[in-house]
Design a protein around this motif. Structure first.
Motif, PDB file in Angstrom:
ATOM      1  N   LYS A  42       0.831  -1.215   0.000  1.00 43.21           N
ATOM      2  CA  LYS A  42       0.000   0.000   0.000  1.00 43.21           C
ATOM      3  C   LYS A  42       0.858   1.255   0.000  1.00 43.21           C
ATOM      4  O   LYS A  42       0.673   2.144  -0.838  1.00 43.21           O
ATOM      5  CB  LYS A  42      -0.896   0.012   1.254  1.00 43.21           C
ATOM      6  CG  LYS A  42      -1.660  -1.269   1.491  1.00 43.21           C
ATOM      7  CD  LYS A  42      -2.506  -1.176   2.737  1.00 43.21           C
ATOM      8  CE  LYS A  42      -1.727  -1.075   4.029  1.00 43.21           C
ATOM      9  NZ  LYS A  42      -1.031  -2.308   4.427  1.00 43.21           N
ATOM     10  N   SER A  43       1.807   1.302   0.930  1.00 43.09           N
ATOM     11  CA  SER A  43       2.648   2.496   1.017  1.00 43.09           C
ATOM     12  C   SER A  43       3.461   2.676  -0.254  1.00 43.09           C
ATOM     13  O   SER A  43       3.604   3.783  -0.763  1.00 43.09           O
ATOM     14  CB  SER A  43       3.596   2.409   2.211  1.00 43.09           C
ATOM     15  OG  SER A  43       2.872   2.381   3.397  1.00 43.09           O
ATOM     16  N   THR A  44       4.007   1.580  -0.744  1.00 42.89           N
ATOM     17  CA  THR A  44       4.816   1.662  -1.952  1.00 42.89           C
ATOM     18  C   THR A  44       4.005   2.248  -3.097  1.00 42.89           C
ATOM     19  O   THR A  44       4.479   3.122  -3.832  1.00 42.89           O
ATOM     20  CB  THR A  44       5.325   0.262  -2.331  1.00 42.89           C
ATOM     21  OG1 THR A  44       5.975  -0.301  -1.196  1.00 42.89           O
ATOM     22  CG2 THR A  44       6.284   0.324  -3.486  1.00 42.89           C
ATOM     23  N   LEU A 157      -3.023   9.913   1.465  1.00 34.03           N
ATOM     24  CA  LEU A 157      -2.955   9.770   2.924  1.00 34.03           C
ATOM     25  C   LEU A 157      -2.444   8.375   3.263  1.00 34.03           C
ATOM     26  O   LEU A 157      -3.091   7.385   2.944  1.00 34.03           O
ATOM     27  CB  LEU A 157      -4.342   9.975   3.537  1.00 34.03           C
ATOM     28  CG  LEU A 157      -5.042  11.284   3.179  1.00 34.03           C
ATOM     29  CD1 LEU A 157      -6.537  11.110   3.124  1.00 34.03           C
ATOM     30  CD2 LEU A 157      -4.678  12.356   4.174  1.00 34.03           C
ATOM     31  N   ASP A 158      -1.260   8.314   3.895  1.00 36.59           N
ATOM     32  CA  ASP A 158      -0.690   7.009   4.230  1.00 36.59           C
ATOM     33  C   ASP A 158      -0.905   6.721   5.711  1.00 36.59           C
ATOM     34  O   ASP A 158      -0.132   7.159   6.546  1.00 36.59           O
ATOM     35  CB  ASP A 158       0.799   6.982   3.894  1.00 36.59           C
ATOM     36  CG  ASP A 158       1.367   5.576   3.997  1.00 36.59           C
ATOM     37  OD1 ASP A 158       0.605   4.648   4.367  1.00 36.59           O
ATOM     38  OD2 ASP A 158       2.555   5.392   3.703  1.00 36.59           O
ATOM     39  N   GLU A 159      -1.929   5.990   6.015  1.00 34.53           N
ATOM     40  CA  GLU A 159      -2.282   5.659   7.398  1.00 34.53           C
ATOM     41  C   GLU A 159      -2.096   6.876   8.310  1.00 34.53           C
ATOM     42  O   GLU A 159      -1.353   6.814   9.289  1.00 34.53           O
ATOM     43  CB  GLU A 159      -1.419   4.505   7.900  1.00 34.53           C
ATOM     44  CG  GLU A 159      -1.513   3.314   6.983  1.00 34.53           C
ATOM     45  CD  GLU A 159      -1.140   2.014   7.674  1.00 34.53           C
ATOM     46  OE1 GLU A 159      -1.442   1.871   8.870  1.00 34.53           O
ATOM     47  OE2 GLU A 159      -0.571   1.142   7.024  1.00 34.53           O
ATOM     48  N   PRO A 160      -2.776   7.978   7.989  1.00 34.85           N
ATOM     49  CA  PRO A 160      -2.494   9.213   8.718  1.00 34.85           C
ATOM     50  C   PRO A 160      -2.891   9.146  10.183  1.00 34.85           C
ATOM     51  O   PRO A 160      -2.369   9.888  10.992  1.00 34.85           O
ATOM     52  CB  PRO A 160      -3.329  10.264   7.982  1.00 34.85           C
ATOM     53  CG  PRO A 160      -4.426   9.500   7.329  1.00 34.85           C
ATOM     54  CD  PRO A 160      -3.858   8.150   7.006  1.00 34.85           C
TER      55      PRO A 160
END
Ligand SMILES: Nc1ncnc2c1ncn2[C@@H]1O[C@H](COP(=O)(O)OP(=O)(O)OP(=O)(O)O)[C@@H](O)[C@H]1O
Ligand SMILES: [Mg+2]
Lengths: 363, 297
Positions: A42-44, A157-160
């Motif tokens: 996901k982050s990638t 938004l990365d797991e904000p």
């Protein structure tokens, strides 16, 4: 504000396929959740959209313009990181104003835009605070404001809210959803919390080992998961391995009529679709544990082969440990080779398996 | 509180009273080192200052005099020495910053095997004694050294060797101080998170802007600490200026030694030491101030 096209994007880290042949089109103003377990890429994926990683293969366009070769500072994207991303040597105002300052906007306009966005994220009057004088939730609002003030075409938004407690997380995600709706900003939201995805997303992408398992609306992902992985990952699900033969799904404890070809298969049934019935004599299984949640009760049923299923019932009153019960599946689905092959909306009552136990396959 | 009625309300004991009670033990713990420092460091300083200010008078007693200081600050040669010391220190600080900042930035922001080698290379001078470094310097950059031989081999003219010029100590001291500076800067850079930098790029900062607006303000303290550390050492250094520097003007270290030994004027040597100490304490205060500012945060 914009449309994002991702086509056949693959990212390799050495031998690791962090993202594998991923494609999606995100339309104007849509909020898409990327959902998956840890390490699913996901982050990638998000970092590739933001420009922090370069895809090994594939293409990415924003409003039709190829962005793959653009560095982050030239992309029309705004990213909110999980944490530790505020600049602690600047106060809240300067944190938010930094991007505008780099764009050499006049001072008055900077002030006005920063004040407006502070208001938007509910931090009016916090401009002079230093970042370490803020709570975790306020810090993440500042991070959000810092991105929003630049009016990015795409918000990432990365797991904000991953480091915040449950209540705050729920409140902030509602706020983000509100702001997103008001600004009509195309948004990608990474999370590994399924409730988060189900509650805010227009569409959900379920990732597993860098590959797409399903892209669909939340209700659809919940009701008709495309693969057993999605079925197990979103919400609670009983997954039972068995074999289909002569039009019946067979398990050591029970059989269910299904209209599919013979072969091994996995039956998936949600706890709320699995009803219990007190059995006269020996039932298909016995009650192992009863958990009363007040609004409903969760009954763990143990089958003769030791496998446990969950059933959601309105009350806990009628059930007690070791009680013999029969199972009545409502809606269920059958999976084979990582794809759904059969869905039943209303269940046909299963028969108790004959005592000459069929060949069972247990996962 | 029913029984108490109208009686004086019992004041609850403040919870942090124990803190104040514990303090004497803490003081006791540090007392021994403080006394040791007082005996070995503070007292010699005080006694040196006193000895330069109260000197034996003709009548056998002691009298207050600024004679040696007046001499130092009116003597052309002494002033030249002080100037060359300040110049060397400033040059070293400048070069250290210019050399070590890029090295530390590289080490902090790149990954893989190469940075590891670069790091060991940067730390290496730490394990080389100054005298060996000086010898190597002479063999490489000195007259008829390796560089000269190489230049000669390809038919180029000789270099003007920095050996025995003020540049000699500068080169040696910079080389000697690279490890400490790099290590301190690296530890400062460790506090700058990747996400903070990526966030800056995300809002549109190019690399130089990231460096200027995000990284440098965050490591300002480390730079100050690194520079005051090396400057302190360089200002009063002895071996490298003694071996590599010119005979005149000379840095304070060799100057003191020569005044004490060759000229046999301990009174003057102590005065030079006190003056050197005065300059060092200014750098020291810089360091203390930056540490205190850091603590305050
Ligand atoms: N810089 C990198 N170098 C090597 N491998 C990496 C790098 N970044 C990510 N990976 C690998 O890529 C895969 C996907 O990582 P990613 O961070 O995208 O997962 P994720 O879905 O965001 O997980 P999480 O929920 O834990 O944040 C993992 O196997 C990870 O080890
Ligand atoms: Mg992640």
């Amino acid at each position: 504000m914009a449309r994002l096209d991702i086509a056949n994007v693959t990212k390799l880290f050495g031998a690791t396929r962090a993202v594998d042949d991923f494609s999606i089109t995100v339309t104007d103003g849509e909020l898409v959740c990327l959902l998956g377990p840890s390490g699913s890429g996901k982050s990638t994926l998000l970092r590739m959209i933001g420009g922090f990683e370069k895809p090994t293969y594939g293409s990415m366009t924003i409003d039709g313009e190829e962005v793959i070769h653009l560095p982050p500072e030239k992309r029309p994207t705004g990213m909110v990181f999980q944490s530790h991303a505020l600049w602690s040597h600047m106060n809240v105002f300067k944190n938010i104003a930094f991007g505008l300052k780099l764009r050499r906007l006049p001072k008055a306009e900077i002030t006005q835009r920063v004040e407006a966005v502070l208001d938007l994220v509910g931090l009016k009057g916090f401009g002079e605070r230093l970042t370490h004088q803020l709570s975790g939730g306020q810090q993440q609002r500042v991070a959000l404001a810092r991105s929003l003030v630049l009016e990015p075409k795409i918000l990432l938004l990365d797991e904000p809210f991953a480091s915040l407690d449950q209540h705050l997380r729920e409140r902030l995600r509602e706020e983000v959803r509100d702001i997103q709706q008001r600004l009509k900003i195309t948004t990608l939201f990474v999370t590994h919390a399924q409730d988060e995805a189900l509650s805010v997303a227009d569409r959900i992408v379920v990732l597993r080992d860098g590959r797409t398992e399903q892209i669909a609306k939340p209700a659809e992902v919940y009701r008709t998961p495309a693969t057993p992985f999605v079925a197990g990952f979103i919400g609670q699900m009983n997954l039972i391995s068995g074999v289909v033969s002569e039009g019946e799904f067979g398990h050591s404890a029970f059989n269910v009529p299904v209209a599919v070809a013979d072969g091994p298969a996995t039956l998936a049934v949600r706890p709320e679709a699995l009803t219990l019935k007190p059995a006269s004599g020996v039932g298909m299984g016995h009650v192992h544990r009863v958990t009363d949640y007040g609004t409903h009760a969760m009954i763990d049923v143990e089958l003769p082969d030791g496998e446990r299923l969950k059933s959601m019932m309105p009350t806990a009153d009628e059930w007690s440990s070791m009680q013999q019960v029969d199972l009545v599946p409502g809606a269920f689905a059958l999976y084979r080779d990582n794809a759904a092959i059969y869905r039943a909306d209303v269940g046909t009552p299963p028969r108790k398996a004959p005592s000459r136990t069929r060949g069972t396959v247990n996962a | 509180m029913s029984a108490a009625g109208g009686a004086v309300q019992a004041q609850p004991e403040p919870l942090d009273e124990s803190e104040t009670r514990r303090r004497p033990y803490g003081l006791l713990l540090v007392a021994a080192p403080v006394l040791l420092v007082g005996w070995l460091v503070i007292w010699p300083i005080v006694s040196a200052v006193i000895r330069t200010l109260w000197q034996p008078a003709d009548d056998g007693g002691y009298e207050f005099t600024l004679e040696t200081y007046v001499f130092f600050f009116s003597d052309r040669y002494s002033l030249d020495n002080l100037t060359v010391t300040l110049w060397t220190t400033g040059m070293c600080a400048l070069f250290l910053l210019v050399i070590c900042l890029p090295i530390s930035l590289y080490l902090r922001f790149s990954v893989g095997r190469l940075p590891a080698y670069v790091q060991s290379l940067a730390i290496f001078p730490m394990f080389v004694p100054s005298i060996i470094l000086a010898y190597a310097f002479i063999r490489v950059l000195g007259p008829n050294g390796m560089v000269d031989i190489l230049l000669n081999a390809v038919g180029l003219p000789k270099i003007r060797t920095p050996y025995l010029t003020p540049w000699g100590p500068v080169i040696g001291l910079v080389w000697d101080n690279i490890p400490l500076t790099v290590l301190i800067l690296l530890s400062g850079l460790g506090n700058v998170s990747n996400q903070a930098i990526e966030a800056a790029r995300d809002v549109g900062a190019r690399w130089l802007q990231v460096l200027w607006y995000i990284i440098l303000p965050r490591i300002g303290n480390s730079i100050l600490v690194a520079l005051s550390f090396s400057v302190l050492g360089i200002f009063s250094s002895f071996t490298l200026p003694y071996v590599l520097g010119p005979a005149a003007p000379e840095m304070m270290g060799p100057f003191m030694q020569r005044t004490f030994r060759d000229v046999n004027d301990p009174q003057m040597a102590i005065t030079q030491a006190v003056i050197t100490f005065g300059f060092c304490i200014v750098f020291g205060l810089f360091y203390v101030r930056s540490v205190a500012r850091n603590r305050g945060k």
